[in-house]
Design a protein around this motif. Structure first.
Motif, PDB file in Angstrom:
ATOM      1  N   TYR A  30     -10.656  -6.854  -3.099  1.00 11.82           N
ATOM      2  CA  TYR A  30     -10.951  -6.856  -1.662  1.00 11.82           C
ATOM      3  C   TYR A  30      -9.934  -6.014  -0.882  1.00 11.82           C
ATOM      4  CZ  TYR A  30     -11.453  -8.505   3.124  1.00 11.82           C
ATOM      5  OH  TYR A  30     -11.610  -8.562   4.480  1.00 11.82           O
ATOM      6  N   TYR A  31      -8.652  -6.285  -1.087  1.00  8.13           N
ATOM      7  CA  TYR A  31      -7.632  -5.561  -0.314  1.00  8.13           C
ATOM      8  C   TYR A  31      -7.568  -4.088  -0.703  1.00  8.13           C
ATOM      9  CZ  TYR A  31      -6.278  -9.985   1.669  1.00  8.13           C
ATOM     10  OH  TYR A  31      -6.292 -11.168   2.340  1.00  8.13           O
ATOM     11  N   LEU A  32      -7.834  -3.781  -1.962  1.00  7.98           N
ATOM     12  CA  LEU A  32      -7.906  -2.382  -2.371  1.00  7.98           C
ATOM     13  C   LEU A  32      -9.075  -1.694  -1.660  1.00  7.98           C
ATOM     14  CD1 LEU A  32      -6.954  -0.051  -4.164  1.00  7.98           C
ATOM     15  CD2 LEU A  32      -8.501  -0.912  -5.925  1.00  7.98           C
ATOM     16  N   PHE A  33     -10.213  -2.368  -1.609  1.00 10.09           N
ATOM     17  CA  PHE A  33     -11.362  -1.815  -0.898  1.00 10.09           C
ATOM     18  C   PHE A  33     -11.029  -1.567   0.566  1.00 10.09           C
ATOM     19  CE2 PHE A  33     -15.034  -2.304   1.844  1.00 10.09           C
ATOM     20  CZ  PHE A  33     -15.890  -1.361   1.323  1.00 10.09           C
ATOM     21  N   MET A  34     -10.400  -2.544   1.205  1.00  9.43           N
ATOM     22  CA  MET A  34     -10.060  -2.405   2.624  1.00  9.43           C
ATOM     23  C   MET A  34      -9.103  -1.234   2.855  1.00  9.43           C
ATOM     24  SD  MET A  34     -11.889  -4.610   4.103  1.00  9.43           S
ATOM     25  CE  MET A  34     -11.240  -4.989   5.712  1.00  9.43           C
ATOM     26  N   ASP A  35      -8.111  -1.092   1.986  1.00  8.81           N
ATOM     27  CA  ASP A  35      -7.165   0.019   2.118  1.00  8.81           C
ATOM     28  C   ASP A  35      -7.861   1.369   1.934  1.00  8.81           C
ATOM     29  OD1 ASP A  35      -5.103  -1.765   2.605  1.00  8.81           O
ATOM     30  OD2 ASP A  35      -4.346  -1.721   0.542  1.00  8.81           O
ATOM     31  N   LEU A  36      -8.714   1.460   0.905  1.00 10.21           N
ATOM     32  CA  LEU A  36      -9.418   2.721   0.653  1.00 10.21           C
ATOM     33  C   LEU A  36     -10.425   3.026   1.753  1.00 10.21           C
ATOM     34  CD1 LEU A  36      -9.983   2.486  -3.201  1.00 10.21           C
ATOM     35  CD2 LEU A  36      -8.427   4.021  -1.987  1.00 10.21           C
ATOM     36  N   ARG A  37     -11.058   1.993   2.287  1.00  8.58           N
ATOM     37  CA  ARG A  37     -12.004   2.181   3.388  1.00  8.58           C
ATOM     38  C   ARG A  37     -11.304   2.802   4.597  1.00  8.58           C
ATOM     39  NH1 ARG A  37     -12.924  -0.254   8.070  1.00  8.58           N
ATOM     40  NH2 ARG A  37     -14.980  -0.096   8.962  1.00  8.58           N
ATOM     41  N   ALA A  38     -10.136   2.287   4.920  1.00 11.11           N
ATOM     42  CA  ALA A  38      -9.385   2.830   6.050  1.00 11.11           C
ATOM     43  C   ALA A  38      -8.869   4.239   5.740  1.00 11.11           C
ATOM     44  CB  ALA A  38      -8.231   1.897   6.405  1.00 11.11           C
ATOM     45  N   GLU A  39      -8.347   4.422   4.539  1.00 15.98           N
ATOM     46  CA  GLU A  39      -7.774   5.719   4.161  1.00 15.98           C
ATOM     47  C   GLU A  39      -8.826   6.834   4.152  1.00 15.98           C
ATOM     48  OE1 GLU A  39      -5.849   7.750   0.160  1.00 15.98           O
ATOM     49  OE2 GLU A  39      -5.616   5.586   0.452  1.00 15.98           O
ATOM     50  N   LYS A  86     -20.367  -4.292   0.052  1.00 17.20           N
ATOM     51  CA  LYS A  86     -19.116  -4.720   0.687  1.00 17.20           C
ATOM     52  C   LYS A  86     -18.890  -3.962   1.987  1.00 17.20           C
ATOM     53  CE  LYS A  86     -16.583  -7.449  -0.473  1.00 17.20           C
ATOM     54  NZ  LYS A  86     -16.520  -8.868  -0.028  1.00 17.20           N
ATOM     55  N   LEU A  87     -19.223  -2.687   2.019  1.00 15.98           N
ATOM     56  CA  LEU A  87     -19.070  -1.907   3.243  1.00 15.98           C
ATOM     57  C   LEU A  87     -19.938  -2.489   4.365  1.00 15.98           C
ATOM     58  CD1 LEU A  87     -17.651   0.527   4.485  1.00 15.98           C
ATOM     59  CD2 LEU A  87     -19.499   1.959   3.638  1.00 15.98           C
ATOM     60  N   GLY A  88     -21.160  -2.848   4.042  1.00 20.09           N
ATOM     61  CA  GLY A  88     -22.038  -3.470   5.028  1.00 20.09           C
ATOM     62  C   GLY A  88     -21.495  -4.805   5.519  1.00 20.09           C
ATOM     63  N   ASP A  89     -20.975  -5.617   4.586  1.00 17.54           N
ATOM     64  CA  ASP A  89     -20.392  -6.911   4.961  1.00 17.54           C
ATOM     65  C   ASP A  89     -19.197  -6.729   5.885  1.00 17.54           C
ATOM     66  OD1 ASP A  89     -22.259  -8.076   3.281  1.00 17.54           O
ATOM     67  OD2 ASP A  89     -20.816  -8.539   1.685  1.00 17.54           O
ATOM     68  N   ILE A  90     -18.324  -5.806   5.535  1.00 18.37           N
ATOM     69  CA  ILE A  90     -17.102  -5.580   6.309  1.00 18.37           C
ATOM     70  C   ILE A  90     -17.445  -5.033   7.689  1.00 18.37           C
ATOM     71  CG2 ILE A  90     -14.990  -4.178   6.449  1.00 18.37           C
ATOM     72  CD1 ILE A  90     -14.952  -6.603   4.462  1.00 18.37           C
ATOM     73  N   GLU A  91     -18.384  -4.097   7.758  1.00 12.05           N
ATOM     74  CA  GLU A  91     -18.746  -3.533   9.058  1.00 12.05           C
ATOM     75  C   GLU A  91     -19.331  -4.596   9.978  1.00 12.05           C
ATOM     76  OE1 GLU A  91     -21.177  -0.190   7.993  1.00 12.05           O
ATOM     77  OE2 GLU A  91     -19.418   1.106   7.758  1.00 12.05           O
ATOM     78  N   GLU A  93     -18.578  -7.773   9.866  1.00 14.57           N
ATOM     79  CA  GLU A  93     -17.443  -8.609  10.260  1.00 14.57           C
ATOM     80  C   GLU A  93     -16.588  -7.908  11.314  1.00 14.57           C
ATOM     81  OE1 GLU A  93     -13.393 -10.609   8.406  1.00 14.57           O
ATOM     82  OE2 GLU A  93     -14.959  -9.947   7.030  1.00 14.57           O
ATOM     83  N   VAL A  94     -16.358  -6.615  11.128  1.00 18.14           N
ATOM     84  CA  VAL A  94     -15.550  -5.853  12.089  1.00 18.14           C
ATOM     85  C   VAL A  94     -16.229  -5.837  13.460  1.00 18.14           C
ATOM     86  CG1 VAL A  94     -14.756  -3.524  12.676  1.00 18.14           C
ATOM     87  CG2 VAL A  94     -14.339  -4.434  10.390  1.00 18.14           C
ATOM     88  N   LEU A  95     -17.534  -5.587  13.488  1.00 17.68           N
ATOM     89  CA  LEU A  95     -18.261  -5.572  14.767  1.00 17.68           C
ATOM     90  C   LEU A  95     -18.191  -6.937  15.452  1.00 17.68           C
ATOM     91  CD1 LEU A  95     -21.389  -3.424  13.869  1.00 17.68           C
ATOM     92  CD2 LEU A  95     -19.451  -2.775  15.323  1.00 17.68           C
ATOM     93  N   ASP A  96     -18.312  -7.999  14.674  1.00 21.99           N
ATOM     94  CA  ASP A  96     -18.216  -9.346  15.232  1.00 21.99           C
ATOM     95  C   ASP A  96     -16.819  -9.591  15.803  1.00 21.99           C
ATOM     96  OD1 ASP A  96     -19.172 -12.107  15.662  1.00 21.99           O
ATOM     97  OD2 ASP A  96     -17.688 -12.591  14.106  1.00 21.99           O
ATOM     98  N   ARG A  97     -15.799  -9.188  15.064  1.00 20.28           N
ATOM     99  CA  ARG A  97     -14.425  -9.384  15.535  1.00 20.28           C
ATOM    100  C   ARG A  97     -14.125  -8.535  16.768  1.00 20.28           C
ATOM    101  NH1 ARG A  97     -10.793 -12.059  12.219  1.00 20.28           N
ATOM    102  NH2 ARG A  97     -11.714 -12.805  10.290  1.00 20.28           N
ATOM    103  N   LEU A  98     -14.643  -7.309  16.795  1.00 16.13           N
ATOM    104  CA  LEU A  98     -14.449  -6.465  17.978  1.00 16.13           C
ATOM    105  C   LEU A  98     -15.114  -7.081  19.197  1.00 16.13           C
ATOM    106  CD1 LEU A  98     -14.931  -2.885  16.520  1.00 16.13           C
ATOM    107  CD2 LEU A  98     -12.841  -3.817  17.509  1.00 16.13           C
ATOM    108  N   ALA A  99     -16.313  -7.612  19.012  1.00 19.48           N
ATOM    109  CA  ALA A  99     -17.046  -8.221  20.123  1.00 19.48           C
ATOM    110  C   ALA A  99     -16.294  -9.438  20.674  1.00 19.48           C
ATOM    111  CB  ALA A  99     -18.443  -8.629  19.674  1.00 19.48           C
ATOM    112  N   ARG A 100     -15.613 -10.172  19.799  1.00 14.72           N
ATOM    113  CA  ARG A 100     -14.877 -11.365  20.226  1.00 14.72           C
ATOM    114  C   ARG A 100     -13.395 -11.060  20.485  1.00 14.72           C
ATOM    115  NH1 ARG A 100     -14.674 -15.142  16.193  1.00 14.72           N
ATOM    116  NH2 ARG A 100     -15.487 -13.758  14.626  1.00 14.72           N
TER     117      ARG A 100
END
Length: 120
Positions: A30-39, A86-91, A93-100
């Motif tokens: 998970y954390y590797l995915f998140m790091d690579l997604r951002a990078e 995973k990209l769809g799940d994270i996006e 979650e990110v949109l939900d967190r941004l909205a809140r």
């Protein structure tokens, strides 16, 4: 077939496909995915099938390096479907967190979530 749910065992027996290659689930993964997604600025609206294959190759290479340093067992190479899901799940979650306006994760990882949210 240790560590698989009954439905995952049935899937594996019926299809001869290891269900763990279709999902990103452990902390390291998970954390590797998140790091690579951002990078690499992975975003589903920009991805094509070719880019998903390249992202999967990049992810699997980084995963192999991470497991080489931290584990005696080799990692399961992921399928592009795992990256896409995973990209769809994270996006979502990110949109939900941004909205809140919620940048604090379950373990108070403010910096990591803020970095992920600003990478979108």
């Amino acid at each position: 077939m240790l560590g698989l749910t009954p439905s995952e065992r049935l899937f594996k027996v019926q299809t001869k496909i290891d269900p763990t290659l279709l999902k990103i689930s452990s902390d390291i993964e998970y954390y590797l995915f998140m790091d690579l997604r951002a990078e690499h600025c992975w975003a589903s609206h920009q991805m094509t099938s070719t880019l998903y294959v390249k992202a999967t190759q990049c992810y699997n290479n980084a995963l192999a390096a991470a497991y080489h340093n931290n584990s005696s067992r080799p990692p399961v190479k992921k399928n592009p479907q795992a990256i896409m899901e995973k990209l769809g799940d994270i996006e979502a979650e990110v949109l939900d967190r941004l909205a809140r306006n919620n940048f604090v994760g379950k373990q108070a990882l403010h910096h990591r979530y803020h970095t992920v949210c600003t990478a979108s």
